[in-house]
Design a protein around this motif. Structure first.
Motif, short mmCIF file in Angstrom:
data_model
loop_
_atom_site.label_atom_id
_atom_site.label_comp_id
_atom_site.label_asym_id
_atom_site.label_seq_id
_atom_site.Cartn_x
_atom_site.Cartn_y
_atom_site.Cartn_z
N PRO A 170 48.76 62.04 70.68
CA PRO A 170 48.19 60.71 70.46
C PRO A 170 48.96 59.92 69.42
N ILE A 171 48.90 58.59 69.55
CA ILE A 171 49.55 57.71 68.57
C ILE A 171 48.67 57.66 67.34
N GLU A 172 49.25 57.94 66.18
CA GLU A 172 48.46 57.84 64.95
C GLU A 172 48.95 56.65 64.15
N LEU A 173 48.25 56.39 63.05
CA LEU A 173 48.66 55.28 62.19
C LEU A 173 50.06 55.49 61.67
N LYS A 206 50.50 55.42 84.39
CA LYS A 206 50.05 56.67 83.75
C LYS A 206 50.38 56.64 82.26
N TYR A 207 51.63 56.29 81.95
CA TYR A 207 52.02 56.25 80.53
C TYR A 207 51.26 55.16 79.79
N PHE A 208 51.15 54.01 80.43
CA PHE A 208 50.54 52.89 79.73
C PHE A 208 49.07 53.16 79.39
N ARG A 209 48.35 53.75 80.34
CA ARG A 209 46.91 53.92 80.09
C ARG A 209 46.66 54.78 78.85
N VAL A 210 47.42 55.85 78.74
CA VAL A 210 47.22 56.73 77.57
C VAL A 210 47.54 55.99 76.28
N ALA A 211 48.70 55.33 76.26
CA ALA A 211 49.12 54.65 75.03
C ALA A 211 48.15 53.54 74.69
N SER A 212 47.73 52.80 75.73
CA SER A 212 46.85 51.66 75.47
C SER A 212 45.53 52.14 74.87
N LYS A 213 45.03 53.27 75.37
CA LYS A 213 43.75 53.78 74.86
C LYS A 213 43.89 54.12 73.38
N ASP A 214 44.99 54.80 73.05
CA ASP A 214 45.22 55.18 71.65
C ASP A 214 45.30 53.95 70.76
N LEU A 215 46.10 52.96 71.23
CA LEU A 215 46.29 51.78 70.39
C LEU A 215 44.99 51.01 70.25
N GLN A 216 44.18 51.01 71.32
CA GLN A 216 42.90 50.31 71.23
C GLN A 216 41.99 51.00 70.22
N ASP A 217 42.00 52.34 70.25
CA ASP A 217 41.20 53.08 69.26
C ASP A 217 41.67 52.76 67.86
N LEU A 218 43.01 52.72 67.69
CA LEU A 218 43.55 52.42 66.36
C LEU A 218 43.10 51.04 65.92
N ASP A 219 43.15 50.09 66.86
CA ASP A 219 42.76 48.73 66.50
C ASP A 219 41.30 48.71 66.06
N ASP A 220 40.43 49.38 66.83
CA ASP A 220 39.01 49.41 66.45
C ASP A 220 38.82 50.09 65.11
N SER A 221 39.49 51.24 64.94
CA SER A 221 39.20 52.03 63.73
C SER A 221 39.79 51.37 62.49
N THR A 222 40.81 50.51 62.66
CA THR A 222 41.34 49.85 61.46
C THR A 222 40.60 48.55 61.19
#
Length: 1595
Positions: A252-255, A1193-1209
Motif C-alpha cells: 500500500p501507498i503510505e504517507l 487493475k493498477y489504478f483501482r488499488v492505487a486510487s483506493k490507497d490515495l483516497q484513504d490517505l486523503d481522508d486520513s490526512t
C-alpha cells in the motif's frame, strides 16, 4: 515493378515539356534540377544523425544504468526545454504529413524518394529528442553539438529544396511546397534553441562554463511530486507516476511514499502570495475599505487559470475534429471507391505534385488525422484539468493559512459572545475553502462552454441547415430546467442534512446511555424515536432520489430528443433526407454538445456557492482582532529585552542532578542575596484598569493590583465575580477601556544567566523579544483543553523533553496511576479523537502542562474544581508549594478552596468585578475582620467535609474505574478507531504477501451483492432489465438512422462530383420509402426516452430501499446487542457506522452505481456495434482489452490507497483548526502561536500532497484510457476503410461505427473511475455488514409474558444459588459460586475493593451478564427464564454515572408516558427536586439539554433517583450511586432510601463504606467470591475481618 529510389524511367506528357522519355537518374539539366537528387540530399543529415547518436545512446545507456538513481534524472536544466519539445512534436507531425503526401501522390508509380526522406526524417527527429533527453538527465552538454550540426545541415538541405521549388514556380497551392516551407521554419527555430543553450550554458567555445545546481526541491529526496520537474512528454502522460501506481499493487501507498510538496506548492508560499495580493489592496486613501478576496485570488492565481483556459479552448476546438473527420470519411469512402484516381495534379521535374485539398479527401489520411486530433485533444484537456486542480489546491492551502492566522488573532470576546462560533470556523475550514477550490476546478468551464456551444451550433447549421438549429434549441431550452433541478437537489440535500444530524444526535445519546436503556428496558422506545427521525430523513432522501433521477434522465434523454426533432424537422422542411455523412456527423456533434450543457448547470451552481463562500470569508477576515498588546495603551512600560524564561532553559544544574529538591535549596541563598531588597519586585501590575468583554459594559472595573515576583498569589471570591476574567485581562485577552497592565522585566543578572544557558534557542528568542512584549505565561484554563496528541505531548507542549522534570510533574499531579491504565501508557492518544478521559484527568493534565513549561509566571485558573480532596491536597503540596515555589516561579492561583489560603504569600479577594481586598492573610486578618471570619466559617465547613471525604479517593477511583472498565479486556488494537485495519487483519491473517496483493485488486462482489439484495430482488431485476432494454433501444435508433440515410444513397448511383453530396430523388419514391422510415424512427425515440426515465428511477429507488433496510437492521442489531459489545467497541466506531457510512450508502452509492452501469453498457454496446459492422475490429480488440484490464487493475488499488490517505490526512487538519479555536487563550498565553502555525502548515501540506497525488492519479488513468479510446477510433476507422475494399458495409453503417467509437473515448475512463469509487464506497457497506453479524441478546426467554404475574415481584425476595457469571463465553468468570438469600424488604450493602465483582452482581440481577451456572430466583421465578423486557421493566436501578437524555424532565422520568403528573411530582419531591423543578420555565416539561448539561452532577443524580422511584418496583438497586455527589445531597439520598423505600428490598453497592453501616445485611466480596456475609454489627466485631478494615480506613 521493382522499387527504386528515383522511380523507373517514364514517358511523361505535359504541356510545358514536349513529349519525351526521361531517365529518372539523368542530371542533364544540372544536378540540383533533378528532384530526386534534391530529395537524396535531404536524406544526408538524417543518416548522419542516426550514425552518430546510436553508438552514444547505447554506450551512454549502458553506463547510465550503473549510476545511482536520484531525482536529478528528472532535472531539466537546459534553457528552452519546453519549446524544444513542442517544436520536435510539430516536426514529427509535419514529417507524418510529408510521408502521407508522398505515398498518396505516388499511387501508381514507384518513387521511393517521395516518402523515404520523410520516413527517415521522422526517425531522426524521434532519435534527436530521445538523445537530448538522455544528455539532459546525465548533464553532459558537450554532446549537444551533434544536434546543433544536425539542425544546421537539415536546415540547409531543406532550404535548397524550397529554393528549387520557388525557381520552378511551385507555389503554396501545392501541398508539398507548404510542407517544405514549414520544415525549413521548424529547423531554423530548433537551430535557434540550440544556439540559445550554447549562449546560456557556455559549454563550448567559452573558457569557463557556469556551475549549475539543481533546484532545492530536487536536492531534497523527500519531494516525490515530480510533475513540475519532468519533461514535457512525461508531464503530458504522467509517466513519472508509473512506479507509484504499479508499486501500489505490491504494498500500500503510505504517507512516506508520497513525500513532501515542492516548495512552490506549499501552503506557506501560496499564503504569502495571496496575503501580498490581499494587503496590496489596502490603500492609503481608503484604509477602511475591505480588500476584495476575488481580486486577490485573481492576482495570486490568475496566470495558471489563464493557461488552463488556453488548454481548454485548444481541446474544445480539437474536439470538433471528430465530427468533421467522420463527415469526410463517410463522404469520401464512396467516392474513392468509384472514381479511379485519374486526376493527380501537376508534374514538375519528373514528380507529381498534388493540390492541398486533395490530401484531405483520402480516407486513410483522415483516419490518421482523427486519431492525432483525439490524442492531442485529450492531452490538452487533461493538462487543463491538472493545472486548475493544482491551482485549486494551492488556493485552498493559502486560504487555510489565512483563516488560521486570523483565528490566532481573533478577539476572545468574539468567541465568547458567540459572534464567531466554533461551528462557523469549522464550516469555513471544511466547507467554504473546499467550495472555492471546487469553483476553481470548474471555472475554466464558465468561459469555455459558451464558446463550445456556439461553435457546435454553427457546425450543425453547416451540416443540416435550419433544422439543426431547431434541434439545438431543444438542448438549450432544457438547460434552465436542469439548473432548476440542480438547485432543488442542493436544497433537499440541506434538509436531509438537518434530519441526519438530528438522527445522529439521538443515536449518540442512545449509545452513551445504552446501559441505562437496557437496565430499564427502554431500548425500543428510543429506537422508535430514531426510526421516526430516520423516516423524515428518508422522505427527504426520496425527493433527493427523485431529483437525481430527473437530472440523470435529462442527461440521457436530451440527445435522443434533439436528434429526433432535428431529423423530423429536416424531413418536413427540406423534403430530403440527409446523407449518412451529415447525419452521423450531426449525431456526433449532439453527443459533444450535451456534455457542456449538462455541466453548465453544475458550474453555475458552484459559482453561486463560491460567491456566498467568499462573502463569508470576507466577513470572517474583517472580524475583530485582539489588539496587538492593546492593553499597554501605547505606554511602553516594558523594555524590549523583556525576559522570557526560554522553553528548554531548565537550569543547567538540574539536569545533571538526580534529586531536584536538594538542588534548589542549595542554590537559594545565592539567589536571595543578589536580589536588591529596596525595590519591591512586581511581576505584573494593573493600574486603574477597566476591562470589558466587548459590550462596553466593563466586566472588571477599577482594578489596581500587583502580583509579587516569585511568590504565590491567590485570587478568591464567589462564583462569577470575575476571577478568571482578571487573569485573562492580565494576559491581554480582554478589551481595555482604560488603565494599563505592566509586565516587569527580569533583573539583568538573570538575563545573563539565561543567555548562557540556551544558545540553541537564541534565534527563536530574538524573534520572540522583538515581537512580544510580555513573557510566555504557563496558563491552565478552568475548562481543560487538550490537544489531539499523546499524553506526553500534551504535557511537554512543545518544550524539550527532560525525563526527570517530566517525572516530577507527573508525580505532583498524581497522573501515574491514570497513565498506567491507558493502553499505551503516556503514548496513548487523548483528546477529541482519542480516549475519552474524565474531567479530573483532563484537568490534571492541563495543570501538568503548566507546571512543566519553564516560564517565569504560572497562572492556574481553579485547578481543583474537578479534583477530589486527596488529589487537590497532593497537587497543592507537591505541585504548587514544592515544585513551583522551589523554582521561584511567580504563581497566580484562582481557587474556591479557602483552606489553602494559609499557604498564600499574597491574596486578592474579589467581588462583583472589582477588587475587594488585597494583601497577605495577616493584613486581611487585622484590617478586615469581617471577611476573615466569613472565610473562617466557610473553611470550617470545608474542613468538616474534608473529614467526611477522606474515605476512599472517591471521585478519582471512580474515574479510574470507568477507564479501567473501558479497557477491560479490550485489546489496545481496537481501542483507537482503526476499524479498517482490523478488518483487513481479520481477513488477511493467514495470507502471505502474494495473496494480499491479489485480494487488494479484487472487486468485492460479495459486498456488492449484499447491497443489491438488501434493495430487494424485484428492484434489482427491474434495474437490470430496463438498463439492457434502454441501451438496445438507443442502438436501434442509431442503426435505423443509418439504414434510413443509406437507403436513399444506395437507391440511386452516387454522383461523381463530390460537390452535390445530397441525392435528389423523385417525389414518388420519397413518399414510399418514408412511409415507414419516419414513424419507426419516432416510435423508437419515444421508447428510448421513456426507458431513460424508468432506468434512472429504478436505480435511485433501488439505492433508497437498500439504504432503508441496511440502516433499519443496523440500528436494531446494535441496540439489542449485549452490553459486552459496547465495552469492546469504541463509541466512535459505532457512531461512524451511523454517520459517515450511512451517509455514503444513502447518497453516494446510487449515483455511482448508475454512472457505472451506464458507462459500462455504453462502452459494451459501442464495441458490439463496431464489431458487427466490421468484424475485423475484433482482432485489434484483444490487445486493447488486455491493456485496459491492467490499467484499471493498477489504478483501482492505487486510487483506493490515495483516497484513504486523503481522508486520513484531512481529519487531523480539521481537528487542529477546531482545537486551536478552543484553546486560543492557552496558546496565546503560552506564546506558542508560531509553533501552532507551523503545525497547521505541515498538516495542510500533507493533506494537499495526498490530494494532489490522487488527482494526478486520476489524470494518469484518464490519459491512458483516452489514448486507448483514440486507438479504438483509429482501428474502427481503419477496419471499415479496409473492409470496404472487400465487402461493402453501406456508408451509413461506417458512420454509425465511427460515431460509436467516438463515444467510447468519453466513457472508458468513467468506467474505471466509477469502479474505483464504488469499491471505496462499498467498504461502507462492508463495515455496516460486519456489525450486522453481531449476536443479539436473547430477548425471548423460555416463559411467556402471560405466565408472569402482573405485579411480580411483589415481595422482593431474592435467592442467589451457586451463581457463576461472565461477560463473554471467551472470558474468565467474574462471579464464582455466589450464594445469598435476601429477605423481602431488607436493606443490603455490598462492598469490596475495585474489581471484586460488586457491579457485576448488580448486572446479574438484570441478566446483563452471561449466567452459565446457578440461578437467581426472585419471588419464586428464575430470572433467566423470563423475557428480558419483562424482567428489566419490573426492577429499578440507579447507576453510578447519572444519565439524562435531551427532551423534557417528564420524558426523562417516564419515557413510556404511563404515569400521572401527581406520581411524577411525588417522585420529584422524594428526590428533593420539587422546588427546583417548579422554578423552571415549563415545570415538569422543562427542557433538558443533551446529557443534562444544564443541571449539576448532583442534581442529575437526584433525577435518576426520582426516575427509579417513578417505577414502583419492590426491588431497588443502587450501584455506587452516591459517588459523584456532595455530602449534603448524599445525606438526602440516604434519608430517602430509608423512608420512601422502607417496604422495598434495597441493594446498595457501596463506594464509601459508611453509607452501609445502617444496613440489615452486609456482603463483602473479593475476586468474585463472597468473603463475609452478615449483619454489620457482627462483622465489625471481627477485628481482623475485611469489613472492619474497610471501616477503619474510612474513619
Amino acid at each position: 515493378m521493382a522499387l527504386s529510389f528515383c522511380g523507373s524511367n517514364k514517358c511523361i506528357s505535359n504541356e510545358s515539356i514536349s513529349n519525351k522519355c526521361v531517365n529518372a537518374y539523368s542530371v542533364d539539366e544540372g544536378v540540383l534540377n533533378n528532384g530526386c537528387f534534391v530529395d537524396a540530399l535531404n536524406l544526408v543529415p538524417h543518416v548522419f544523425l542516426l550514425f552518430i547518436t546510436f553508438p552514444i545512446l547505447f554506450i551512454g545507456w549502458g553506463s547510465q544504468s550503473s549510476k545511482v538513481q536520484i531525482h536529478h534524472n528528472t532535472w531539466l536544466h537546459f534553457p528552452g526545454h519546453n519549446l524544444r519539445w513542442i517544436l520536435t512534436f510539430s516536426l514529427l507531425f509535419v514529417h507524418v504529413c510529408e510521408f502521407a503526401e508522398g505515398i498518396v501522390s505516388n499511387q501508381n508509380m514507384d518513387h521511393l524518394h517521395l516518402y523515404m526522406p520523410a520516413f527517415m526524417g521522422f526517425i531522426a527527429a524521434t532519435t534527436s529528442v530521445v538523445y537530448y533527453h538522455n544528455i539532459e538527465t546525465s548533464n553532459f552538454p558537450k554532446l549537444l553539438l551533434v544536434l546543433f550540426i544536425y539542425w544546421v545541415l537539415a536546415f540547409i538541405t531543406k532550404s535548397i529544396k524550397l529554393w528549387k521549388y520557388a525557381e520552378y514556380n511551385v507555389g503554396p497551392q501545392y501541398l508539398r511546397f507548404c510542407i517544405t516551407a514549414l520544415l525549413v521554419i521548424l529547423y531554423a527555430l530548433l537551430m535557434a534553441v540550440e544556439m540559445n543553450v550554447i549562449r546560456v550554458r557556455k559549454y563550448v567555445f567559452f573558457t569557463n562554463p557556469p556551475k549549475v545546481k539543481p533546484p532545492e526541491d530536487l536536492q531534497d529526496l523527500g519531494v516525490r511530486f515530480l510533475q513540475p520537474f519532468v519533461n514535457l512528454l512525461s508531464k503530458a502522460t504522467y509517466w513519472w507516476m508509473n512506479p507509484l501506481i504499479i508499486g501500489a499493487h505490491k504494498r500500500p501507498i503510505e504517507l512516506k511514499k508520497i513525500g513532501k510538496l515542492p516548495i512552490a506548492m506549499r501552503a506557506l508560499t501560496n499564503y504569502l502570495r495571496l496575503k501580498d495580493a490581499y494587503e496590496d489592496q489596502r490603500t492609503a486613501e481608503d484604509p477602511c475599505r475591505p480588500p476584495s478576496i476575488w481580486r486577490s485570488m485573481y492576482r495570486a492565481f490568475g496566470r495558471p487559470i489563464l493557461l488552463s483556459s488556453t488548454f481548454r479552448y485548444l481541446a474544445d476546438l480539437l474536439g470538433f475534429a471528430g465530427p468533421l473527420c467522420i463527415l469526410g470519411i463517410v463522404k469520401h469512402l464512396k467516392v474513392n471507391n468509384d472514381t479511379n484516381t485519374t486526376d493527380k495534379g501537376d508534374v514538375y521535374f519528373g514528380v507529381h505534385f498534388m493540390s492541398s485539398s486533395m490530401l484531405l479527401q483520402n480516407t486513410s489520411v483522415l483516419a490518421v488525422l482523427l486519431f492525432l486530433a483525439l490524442v492531442l485533444q485529450r492531452t490538452f484537456l487533461q493538462a487543463s484539468y491538472y493545472v486548475t486542480i493544482e491551482t485549486g489546491i494551492n488556493l485552498r492551502g493559502a486560504l487555510l493559512a489565512m483563516i488560521y492566522n486570523k483565528i490566532l488573532r481573533l478577539s476572545t470576546s468574539n468567541m465568547s459572545m458567540g459572534e464567531m462560533t466554533l461551528g462557523q470556523i469549522n464550516n469555513l475550514v471544511a466547507i467554504e475553502t473546499n467550495q472555492l477550490m471546487w469553483f476553481l476546478f470548474l471555472c475554466p468551464n464558465l468561459w469555455a462552454m459558451p464558446v463550445q456551444i456556439v461553435m457546435g451550433v454553427i457546425l450543425l447549421y453547416y451540416f443540416l441547415g435550419f433544422s439543426a438549429l431547431v434541434g439545438a434549441s431543444v438542448i438549450v431550452l432544457l438547460a434552465p430546467i436542469q439548473y432548476l433541478v440542480a438547485t432543488k437537489l442542493a436544497d433537499t440535500q440541506k434538509s436531509t442534512l438537518e434530519y441526519s444530524t438530528d438522527r445522529l444526535k439521538k443515536t449518540t445519546e442512545i449509545l452513551k446511555g445504552i446501559k441505562l436503556l437496557k437496565l430499564y428496558a427502554w431500548e425500543n422506545i428510543f429506537c422508535d424515536s430514531v426510526e421516526e427521525t430516520r423516516g423524515k430523513e428518508l422522505t427527504s432522501l426520496k425527493t433527493f432520489a427523485l431529483y437525481t433521477s430527473i437530472s440523470i434522465f435529462m442527461n440521457t434523454a436530451i440527445p435522443i430528443a434533439a436528434v429526433l426533432v432535428t431529423f423530423v424537422m429536416h424531413h418536413l422542411i427540406d423534403k430530403t433526407d440527409p446523407s449518412p455523412s451529415e447525419a452521423f456527423a450531426a449525431l456526433a456533434l449532439f453527443h459533444i454538445l450535451v456534455t457542456p450543457l449538462f455541466l453548465l448547470s453544475t458550474v453555475v451552481r458552484f459559482a453561486v456557492k463560491a460567491l456566498v463562500s467568499v462573502q463569508k470569508l470576507g466577513e470572517f477576515l474583517q472580524s475583530d482582532e485582539i489588539g496587538d498588546d492593546s492593553w499597554r495603551n501605547g505606554d511602553m512600560s516594558v523594555s524590549l529585552e523583556a525576559g522570557k524564561k526560554h522553553p528548554g532553559a531548565t537550569k543547567v544544574i538540574n539536569r545533571k542532578q538526580p534529586m531536584r529538591y536538594q538542588m534548589d535549596n542549595y542554590e537559594q541563598p545565592t539567589r536571595r542575596q543578589m536580589r536588591p531588597t529596596e525595590t519591591e519586585d512586581v511581576a505584573v501590575k494593573v493600574a486603574n484598569g477597566f476591562f470589558t468583554w466587548g459590550s462596553n459594559l466593563s466586566t472588571l472595573s477599577d482594578i489596581n493590583i500587583r502580583i509579587p515576583t516569585g511568590q504565590l498569589t491567590m485570587i478568591v471570591g464567589q462564583v462569577g465575580c470575575g476571577k478568571s476574567s482578571l487573569l485573562l485581562a492580565m494576559l491581554g485577552e480582554m478589551q481595555t477601556i482604560e488603565g494599563s497592565v505592566y509586565w516587569s522585566k527580569l533583573p539583568d543578572f538573570e538575563m545573563v544567566r539565561e543567555g548562557n544557558i540556551s544558545w540553541s534557542e537564541t534565534e527563536e528568542t530574538d524573534e520572540d523579544i522583538r515581537s512580544k512584549n510580555r513573557h510566555s505565561v504557563a496558563y491552565a484554563a478552568q475548562k481543560s483543553w487538550l490537544l489531539n496528541a499523546t499524553v506526553e505531548e500534551n504535557i511537554t507542549f512543545g518544550s524539550p523533553f527532560s525525563k526527570q522534570r517530566y517525572k516530577a510533574v507527573i508525580d505532583a499531579c498524581s497522573l501515574q496511576p491514570d497513565i498506567d491504565l491507558l493502553p499505551f501508557g503516556d503514548q496513548t492518544e487523548i483528546g477529541e479523537r482519542g480516549i475519552n478521559l474524565s474531567g479530573g484527568q483532563r484537568q490534571r493534565i492541563c495543570v501538568a502542562r503548566a507546571l512543566y513549561q519553564n516560564t517565569n509566571i504560572v497562572f492556574l485558573d481553579d485547578p481543583f474544581s474537578a479534583l477530589d480532596i486527596h488529589l487537590s491536597d497532593h497537587l497543592m503540596q507537591e505541585g504548587i508549594l514544592k515544585f513551583l515555589e522551589d523554582d521561584k516561579r511567580t504563581v497566580v492561583l484562582v481557587t474556591h478552596k479557602l483552606q489553602y489560603l494559609i499557604h498564600a504569600d499574597w491574596i486578592i479577594a474579589m467581588k462583583d468585578g472589582s477588587v475587594l481586598r488585597e494583601g497577605t492573610l495577616k493584613d486581611i486578618q487585622t484590617h478586615d475582620i469581617e471577611l476573615y471570619d466569613h472565610w473562617k466559617t466557610l473553611m470550617n465547613k470545608q474542613d468538616q467535609d474534608l473529614e467526611k471525604d477522606i474515605q476512599q479517593d472517591s471521585q478519582t477511583t471512580l474515574e479510574r474505574k470507568t477507564l479501567r472498565r473501558a479497557f477491560y479486556s479490550r485489546e489496545a488494537k481496537s481501542q483507537i478507531d482503526d476499524e479498517d485495519e482490523e478488518e483487513e487483519e481479520e481477513e488477511e491473517d493467514d495470507d502471505n504477501l502474494s495473496t494480499t496483493t491479489n485480494r487488494r485488486s479484487k472487486i468485492p462482489w460479495k459486498v456488492c451483492w449484499c447491497y443489491l439484495s438488501s434493495g430487494g430482488y424485484f428492484m434489482v431485476f427491474l434495474m437490470v432489465f430496463s438498463k439492457l432494454l434502454k441501451h438496445s433501444v438507443i442502438v436501434a435508433i442509431d442503426y435505423w438512422l443509418a439504414l434510413w440515410t443509406s437507403s436513399k444513397t444506395s437507391g440511386t448511383s452516387p454522383t461523381d462530383s463530390i460537390s452535390s453530396s445530397r441525392t435528389t430523388l423523385t417525389s414518388e419514391t420519397l413518399v414510399d420509402e418514408d412511409s415507414y422510415y419516419l414513424p419507426v424512427f419516432i416510435i423508437l425515440c419515444a421508447a428510448g426516452i421513456t426507458l431513460c426515465l424508468i432506468t434512472s428511477l429504478s436505480v435511485e429507488f433501488l439505492g433508497l430501499s437498500a439504504a432503508t433496510s441496511l440502516h433499519h437492521n443496523l440500528l436494531n442489531k446494535i441496540i439489542h446487542a449485549p452490553i459486552r459489545f459496547f465495552d469492546i467497541t469504541p463509541l466512535g466506531q459505532i457512531l461512524n457506522r451511523f454517520s459517515a457510512d450511512t451517509n455514503i450508502i444513502d447518497q453516494h452509492i446510487p449515483p455511482t452505481l448508475e454512472s457505472l452501469t451506464r458507462s459500462t453498457l455504453l462502452c459494451l454496446s459501442a464495441i458490439g456495434v463496431i464489431s458487427s459492422i466490421t468484424p475485423a475490429f475484433l482482432v485489434a480488440l484483444v490487445p486493447l482489452a488486455v491493456a485496459f484490464y491492467f490499467i484499471q487493475k493498477y489504478f483501482r488499488v492505487a486510487s483506493k490507497d490515495l483516497q484513504d490517505l486523503d481522508d486520513s490526512t484531512q481529519l487531523p487538519l480539521l481537528c487542529h483548526f477546531s482545537e486551536t479555536a478552543e484553546g486560543l487563550t492557552t496558546i496565546r498565553a503560552f506564546r506558542h502561536e508560531a509553533r501552532f502555525k507551523q503545525r497547521m502548515l505541515e498538516l495542510t501540506d500533507t493533506n494537499n500532497t495526498a490530494y494532489l497525488f490522487l488527482s494526478a492519479a486520476n489524470r494518469w488513468l484518464e490519459v491512458r484510457t483516452d489514448y486507448l479510446g483514440a486507438v479504438i477510433v483509429l482501428t474502427a476507422a481503419g477496419a471499415s476503410i479496409w473492409s470496404l475494399r472487400y465487402g461493402l458495409p453501406s456508408g451509413g453503417l461506417v458512420g454509425l461505427g465511427l460515431t460509436y467509437a467516438l463515444t467510447v473515448t468519453n466513457y472508458l475512463n468513467w468506467v474505471v473511475r466509477n469502479l474505483a469509487d464504488l469499491e471505496v464506497q462499498m467498504s461502507a457497506v462492508k463495515k455496516v455488514k460486519s456489525f450486522l453479524s453481531t449476536e443479539s441478546e436473547n430477548y425471548e426467554g423460555s416463559m411467556d409474558t402471560s405466565q408472569v404475574p402482573e405485579n411480580w415481584p411483589q415481595d422482593g425476595e431474592i435467592k442467589i444459588q451457586d451463581l457463576c457469571a461472565r461477560y463473554d463465553p471467551m472470558l474468565k468468570p467474574v462471579l464464582k459460586h455466589v450464594n445469598a438469600y435476601i429477605k423481602p424488604g431488607q436493606k443490603v450493602g455490598i462492598c469490596g475493593r475495585t474489581g471484586s465483582g460488586k457491579s457485576s452482581l448488580s448486572l446479574a440481577f438484570f441478566n446483563m451478564v452471561d449466567i452459565f451456572e446457578g440461578k437467581i430466583v426472585i419471588d419464586g421465578i428464575d430470572i433467566c427464564k423470563l423475557p428480558l423486557q419483562t424482567l428489566r421493566s419490573r426492577l429499578s436501578i440507579i447507576l453510578q454515572d447519572p444519565v439524562l437524555f435531551s427532551g423534557s424532565i417528564r420524558f426523562n422520568l417516564d419515557p413510556e408516558r404511563t404515569c400521572s403528573d401527581d406520581r411524577l411530582w411525588e417522585a420529584l419531591e422524594i428526590a428533593q427536586l420539587k422546588n427546583m423543578v417548579k422554578a423552571l420555565p415549563g415545570g415538569i416539561d422543562a427542557v433538558v439539554t443533551e446529557g443534562g448539561e444544564n443541571f449539576s452532577v448532583g442534581q442529575r443524580q437526584l433525577f435518576c433517583l426520582a426516575r427509579a422511584f417513578v417505577r414502583k418496583s419492590s426491588i431497588f438497586i443502587m450501584d455506587e450511586a452516591t459517588a459523584s455527589i456532595d455530602m449534603a445531597t448524599e445525606n438526602i439520598l440516604q434519608k430517602v432510601v430509608m423512608t420512601a423505600f422502607a417496604d422495598r428490598t434495597v441493594v446498595t453497592i457501596a463506594h464509601r463504606v459508611h453509607t452501609i453501616l445502617t444496613a440489615d445485611l452486609v456482603i463483602v466480596m473479593k475476586r468474585g467470591n463472597i468473603l463475609e456475609y452478615d449483619r454489620p454489627e457482627t462483622l465489625l466485631e471481627q477485628a481482623d475481618g475485611m469489613f472492619a478494615s474497610f471501616v477503619k480506613a474510612d474513619m
